[in-house]
Design a protein around this motif. Sequence first.
Motif, mmCIF file in Angstrom:
data_model
loop_
_atom_site.group_PDB
_atom_site.id
_atom_site.type_symbol
_atom_site.label_atom_id
_atom_site.label_comp_id
_atom_site.label_asym_id
_atom_site.label_seq_id
_atom_site.Cartn_x
_atom_site.Cartn_y
_atom_site.Cartn_z
ATOM 1 N N ASN A 61 0.836 -1.203 0.000
ATOM 2 C CA ASN A 61 0.000 0.000 0.000
ATOM 3 C C ASN A 61 0.875 1.259 0.000
ATOM 4 O OD1 ASN A 61 -2.086 1.498 2.603
ATOM 5 N ND2 ASN A 61 -2.275 1.825 0.420
ATOM 6 N N ASP B 52 2.588 1.874 -3.324
ATOM 7 C CA ASP B 52 1.627 2.473 -4.255
ATOM 8 C C ASP B 52 1.457 3.970 -3.973
ATOM 9 O OD1 ASP B 52 -0.431 2.509 -6.275
ATOM 10 O OD2 ASP B 52 -1.926 2.409 -4.674
ATOM 11 N N ARG C 56 2.184 6.956 -6.625
ATOM 12 C CA ARG C 56 1.148 7.901 -7.034
ATOM 13 C C ARG C 56 1.586 9.349 -6.814
ATOM 14 N NH1 ARG C 56 -4.758 5.582 -5.187
ATOM 15 N NH2 ARG C 56 -5.447 7.063 -6.750
ATOM 16 N N CYS C 57 2.328 9.571 -5.738
ATOM 17 C CA CYS C 57 2.689 10.946 -5.382
ATOM 18 C C CYS C 57 3.918 11.470 -6.114
ATOM 19 C CB CYS C 57 2.937 11.051 -3.875
ATOM 20 S SG CYS C 57 1.432 10.862 -2.897
ATOM 21 N N PHE C 58 4.892 10.596 -6.367
ATOM 22 C CA PHE C 58 6.198 11.120 -6.762
ATOM 23 C C PHE C 58 6.768 10.583 -8.075
ATOM 24 C CE2 PHE C 58 6.293 11.683 -2.050
ATOM 25 C CZ PHE C 58 6.506 13.057 -2.025
ATOM 26 N N ILE D 194 7.471 14.590 3.478
ATOM 27 C CA ILE D 194 7.177 13.446 2.597
ATOM 28 C C ILE D 194 5.980 12.682 3.139
ATOM 29 C CG2 ILE D 194 8.036 11.207 1.774
ATOM 30 C CD1 ILE D 194 10.817 12.419 1.630
ATOM 31 N N VAL E 107 2.747 14.433 2.387
ATOM 32 C CA VAL E 107 2.280 14.249 1.004
ATOM 33 C C VAL E 107 1.630 12.871 0.850
ATOM 34 C CG1 VAL E 107 3.045 13.967 -1.390
ATOM 35 C CG2 VAL E 107 3.877 15.898 -0.030
ATOM 36 N N ASP F 16 0.192 11.079 3.034
ATOM 37 C CA ASP F 16 -1.091 11.050 3.756
ATOM 38 C C ASP F 16 -2.232 11.651 2.929
ATOM 39 O OD1 ASP F 16 -1.094 9.705 6.213
ATOM 40 O OD2 ASP F 16 0.005 11.312 7.209
ATOM 41 N N ARG F 17 -1.911 12.517 1.972
ATOM 42 C CA ARG F 17 -2.969 13.077 1.136
ATOM 43 C C ARG F 17 -3.664 12.005 0.302
ATOM 44 N NH1 ARG F 17 -1.266 18.879 -1.386
ATOM 45 N NH2 ARG F 17 -0.510 19.811 0.547
ATOM 46 N N VAL F 18 -2.921 10.965 -0.059
ATOM 47 C CA VAL F 18 -3.453 9.952 -0.975
ATOM 48 C C VAL F 18 -3.881 8.685 -0.218
ATOM 49 C CG1 VAL F 18 -2.876 8.583 -3.043
ATOM 50 C CG2 VAL F 18 -2.053 10.908 -2.821
ATOM 51 N N ASP G 25 -5.993 6.238 1.930
ATOM 52 C CA ASP G 25 -7.400 6.083 2.316
ATOM 53 C C ASP G 25 -7.552 6.575 3.752
ATOM 54 O OD1 ASP G 25 -8.817 5.085 0.201
ATOM 55 O OD2 ASP G 25 -8.938 3.035 0.954
ATOM 56 N N ALA G 26 -8.575 7.377 4.031
ATOM 57 C CA ALA G 26 -8.706 7.994 5.349
ATOM 58 C C ALA G 26 -8.687 6.952 6.472
ATOM 59 C CB ALA G 26 -9.976 8.823 5.413
ATOM 60 N N TYR G 27 -9.319 5.817 6.219
ATOM 61 C CA TYR G 27 -9.335 4.735 7.223
ATOM 62 C C TYR G 27 -8.640 3.512 6.629
ATOM 63 C CZ TYR G 27 -13.116 7.406 9.521
ATOM 64 O OH TYR G 27 -13.874 8.365 10.146
ATOM 65 N N ASN G 28 -7.339 3.617 6.362
ATOM 66 C CA ASN G 28 -6.714 2.512 5.624
ATOM 67 C C ASN G 28 -6.403 1.307 6.502
ATOM 68 O OD1 ASN G 28 -4.572 3.879 6.923
ATOM 69 N ND2 ASN G 28 -3.097 3.267 5.362
#
Lengths: 363, 363
Positions: free
Chosen positions: B93, B96, B100-102, B232, B235, B237-239, B241-244
């Motif tokens: 996770n 991924d 996605r971010c960088f 880092i 950043v 944490d922006r992507v 899932d809120a409750y991962n």
Amino acid sequence: MNKIFNALSRARPHIQDLHAYVPGEQPQGEGWVKLNTNENPYPPSPKVAEAIAAEAGNLRKYPEPTSARLRAAIGQRYGLTQQNVIIGNGSDNILDLITRCFVSEPGAGHTVPSYSLYPVVAGMSGQGLADVAFDRSMTLDVAALAATQAKVFFLTNPNAPTGVAFPRTQIQAALDAIDGLLVVDEAYVDFGGESAVTLLKDYENLVVVRTFSKSYSLAGMRVGFALAAAPIIAVLDRVRDAYNLDRIAQAAALAAFEDTAYFQKQCENVMATRAATRAALDEFGWFTYPSAANFLFTEPRNAQGESGPGVAADLFAYLKAQRVLVRYFPKHPLTCAFIRVSVGTAAEMQAFLTASQSWLNNA
Amino acid sequence: MNKIFNALSRARPHIQDLHAYVPGEQPQGEGWVKLNTNENPYPPSPKVAEAIAAEAGNLRKYPEPTSARLRAAIGQRYGLTQQNVIIGNGSDNILDLITRCFVSEPGAGHTVPSYSLYPVVAGMSGQGLADVAFDRSMTLDVAALAATQAKVFFLTNPNAPTGVAFPRTQIQAALDAIDGLLVVDEAYVDFGGESAVTLLKDYENLVVVRTFSKSYSLAGMRVGFALAAAPIIAVLDRVRDAYNLDRIAQAAALAAFEDTAYFQKQCENVMATRAATRAALDEFGWFTYPSAANFLFTEPRNAQGESGPGVAADLFAYLKAQRVLVRYFPKHPLTCAFIRVSVGTAAEMQAFLTASQSWLNNA
């Protein structure tokens, strides 16, 4: 420092612009009447704890990657096959998979207002939004939905935060009218909505998303699922984390899903409490949308008969000071005069009504 | 059928080209000596089952969204703060999220061979790959790594599938040489590798990724974490899932993390069994890379003294017929003459060695 790295400026442009989803407040400490995140007031089936205990000895080994037993049980229940089901780490995970696989210009379609996660998952994939605005009637404008030409349109049914349910005939009309995918997010359907599941046999452009967080009382376990044509599921599986669901979550969800008698009874309890609460709000003279969900969206009037953003914000703050936590959405003209109250136990709803009556008396 | 929807052709182009990660086989039924997916042969700390039982009564409520207690405990252990830690639903996770971010042109950097998930997570985000090829020495070419100009370079240390560890001085040299992020995937570091964690204070372009799946015996629970500079983490944490992470996973991981005595003992057990197995393979006369991980990558020779892809494939099949499951990677010239054997219990390794001896005798 040997090496500086400015993380935000190094992130991809759409990530720099992204604002993370803000979940509802989870207050610490005891004594709260918590009616702000639509959790079920009843615990999950007692079978869940048994299933968890049975699986807790197997944690050193990887889980079955696809949650196959859960897919099979869910497929069978809905007259479908395992190939029509995907399991997510919460339904939010599935909404993200759908977005990653299928959303492109002109962005993810959604109604305004609705679930505030849709803009976040769209932004996470660098996609914008195609809005369909509601008016105060909260009726669905199928022509406007189709006119967005969105490749994926997210529709919450029953809707949030209003609780208003759209009839299946309208879902079917939308499926006929659009070219893209209609994702019907049925997070709350078990509390009285009309499911679109029976339309799956005739519409390959339909995805039905469900969650174990509400009607199955497993918000703490993070399990959601989607039902769709097998080729759609196969595409989503390409982007799914190979082991997206842990062993305990798979076992807990299966146990909850199979205890249908318990499930039915708790849903009925919630609906009965909702009806009683709704009747009390009507006695206050507050406008409340008809709800097919486990919450009520109501427009408070103060003792002077006034409603509006100031009144709703005042009630929200008053309730919070009494340790009754509800949800207030100040940012949209159609929501800012309302509060959203999750349906708790009868005692919790009485606490909410008593505090509201006290607010009325003190205003 | 009222509406046809060709899912694959409607998927975004990079999804159409994507091949999902294929996890190692999870055989059904009893009687297998399972040495194919690097699971820990020992169960997790007994504190884990206690923590799970204690949390199982709270499942109707959402989890704490950020796994805050786990972040704090991990940060403290490594002389960092909660702001330097992110928790993932498995380290996959997190890989991924980083992608996605960088990751952008020229694609995700990785060594070949290494963990086969990196190409998948790159493809999931529509990104290609920037390869650094190993030769048989499996030494790290820092100049080649820097020459890729990858925005993100994934380096598994100790490496997989070889088990070879790179010294911290080489990691530091790579951090000095590159402009982008170096993601050091330390999934196996607790079995004898040199961690890069101490470099975090001097290098903002470093991300260290860890997992609870191997050394903490929680492969079935899906928990990983990453350590990096606070910007880092913010950043990523922006992507996220809120409750991962579900409630049980948070509680189980924290219990395992805090039982350091148990953890240390099981890691030592694995390392002792690895040394004994390695000695037996040396007696066979098989070349084996020095391993700092919980597996051995060995090049079998048959009774005629031959090695090569045919020999390795034959041994793999022979062992499988004896219900001893190891891993075989036929697709790369540097791996196709080898098998990878996870370090199990002493009894499991004896079963593997006995079956291998039987293969030698029968060849």
